[in-house]
Design a protein around this motif. Sequence first.
Motif, mmCIF file in Angstrom:
data_model
loop_
_atom_site.group_PDB
_atom_site.id
_atom_site.type_symbol
_atom_site.label_atom_id
_atom_site.label_comp_id
_atom_site.label_asym_id
_atom_site.label_seq_id
_atom_site.Cartn_x
_atom_site.Cartn_y
_atom_site.Cartn_z
ATOM 1 N N ILE A 5 0.822 -1.209 0.000
ATOM 2 C CA ILE A 5 0.000 0.000 0.000
ATOM 3 C C ILE A 5 0.856 1.258 0.000
ATOM 4 C CG2 ILE A 5 -1.666 1.334 1.366
ATOM 5 C CD1 ILE A 5 -2.663 -1.403 2.447
ATOM 6 N N ASP A 6 1.895 1.245 0.814
ATOM 7 C CA ASP A 6 2.718 2.446 0.995
ATOM 8 C C ASP A 6 4.152 2.017 1.285
ATOM 9 O OD1 ASP A 6 3.985 4.809 1.794
ATOM 10 O OD2 ASP A 6 2.254 5.520 2.931
ATOM 11 N N SER A 7 5.040 2.325 0.381
ATOM 12 C CA SER A 7 6.466 2.019 0.594
ATOM 13 C C SER A 7 7.274 3.308 0.621
ATOM 14 C CB SER A 7 6.976 1.053 -0.468
ATOM 15 O OG SER A 7 6.824 1.611 -1.759
ATOM 16 N N SER A 8 6.642 4.372 1.136
ATOM 17 C CA SER A 8 7.358 5.641 1.289
ATOM 18 C C SER A 8 8.486 5.483 2.309
ATOM 19 C CB SER A 8 6.392 6.736 1.744
ATOM 20 O OG SER A 8 5.911 6.446 3.046
ATOM 21 N N GLU A 9 9.425 6.364 2.249
ATOM 22 C CA GLU A 9 10.568 6.317 3.157
ATOM 23 C C GLU A 9 10.121 6.350 4.622
ATOM 24 O OE1 GLU A 9 14.949 6.314 3.102
ATOM 25 O OE2 GLU A 9 13.400 5.846 1.667
ATOM 26 N N LYS A 10 9.111 7.132 4.922
ATOM 27 C CA LYS A 10 8.626 7.232 6.302
ATOM 28 C C LYS A 10 8.051 5.899 6.783
ATOM 29 C CE LYS A 10 6.056 9.994 9.517
ATOM 30 N NZ LYS A 10 5.407 11.234 9.810
ATOM 31 N N VAL A 11 7.266 5.253 5.950
ATOM 32 C CA VAL A 11 6.667 3.971 6.319
ATOM 33 C C VAL A 11 7.738 2.891 6.415
ATOM 34 C CG1 VAL A 11 5.157 2.119 5.459
ATOM 35 C CG2 VAL A 11 4.350 4.485 5.528
ATOM 36 N N VAL A 12 8.614 2.838 5.446
ATOM 37 C CA VAL A 12 9.707 1.856 5.454
ATOM 38 C C VAL A 12 10.563 2.031 6.715
ATOM 39 C CG1 VAL A 12 11.864 1.261 4.271
ATOM 40 C CG2 VAL A 12 9.755 1.503 2.965
ATOM 41 N N GLY A 13 10.876 3.275 7.038
ATOM 42 C CA GLY A 13 11.674 3.548 8.231
ATOM 43 C C GLY A 13 10.951 3.172 9.508
ATOM 44 N N ALA A 14 9.661 3.484 9.578
ATOM 45 C CA ALA A 14 8.881 3.156 10.776
ATOM 46 C C ALA A 14 8.788 1.646 10.985
ATOM 47 C CB ALA A 14 7.490 3.773 10.678
ATOM 48 N N LEU A 15 8.618 0.906 9.915
ATOM 49 C CA LEU A 15 8.557 -0.555 10.023
ATOM 50 C C LEU A 15 9.906 -1.129 10.425
ATOM 51 C CD1 LEU A 15 6.377 -1.346 6.889
ATOM 52 C CD2 LEU A 15 5.681 -1.588 9.297
ATOM 53 N N GLY A 16 10.970 -0.653 9.774
ATOM 54 C CA GLY A 16 12.297 -1.194 10.051
ATOM 55 C C GLY A 16 12.789 -0.892 11.453
#
Length: 124
Positions: A52-63
């Motif tokens: 759905i969302d692979s923006s830098e913010k989402v990727v960073g929050a997940l990682g």
Amino acid sequence: MNKLIDAWVLAQKFDVESREYDDLSWAVDELFELAYSEPGKLIHIVTEILKIDSSEKVVGALGAGVLEEVIVHHGEECMDDLVVLAGTNERLMSCFRFTFLDEDDVSPRVYEEFQKLKADALSG
């Protein structure tokens, strides 16, 4: 599950001090709870979020968030699956650029596998 995913993604768009984030924080809390209690389900949800969302913010929050917690608390049982899955899922792999572990956080085997995964994420 879609409600959880949608709420978590939306929460990432707001400042953590905002009322909007506060209204959605249940989804953030639920993902962290899954990181402790149901790591397989959490990993599945992470891959769905990234569709759905692979923006830098989402990727960073997940990682830096739930994936880090999964490795710390369930690394022995999940690390091999994460390595295989990240090898075929570029979006998941990119999350590990934001994951940080100390050697004393996990077993030596998990730490070694994580270091390889992190190197692959940083080089990709």
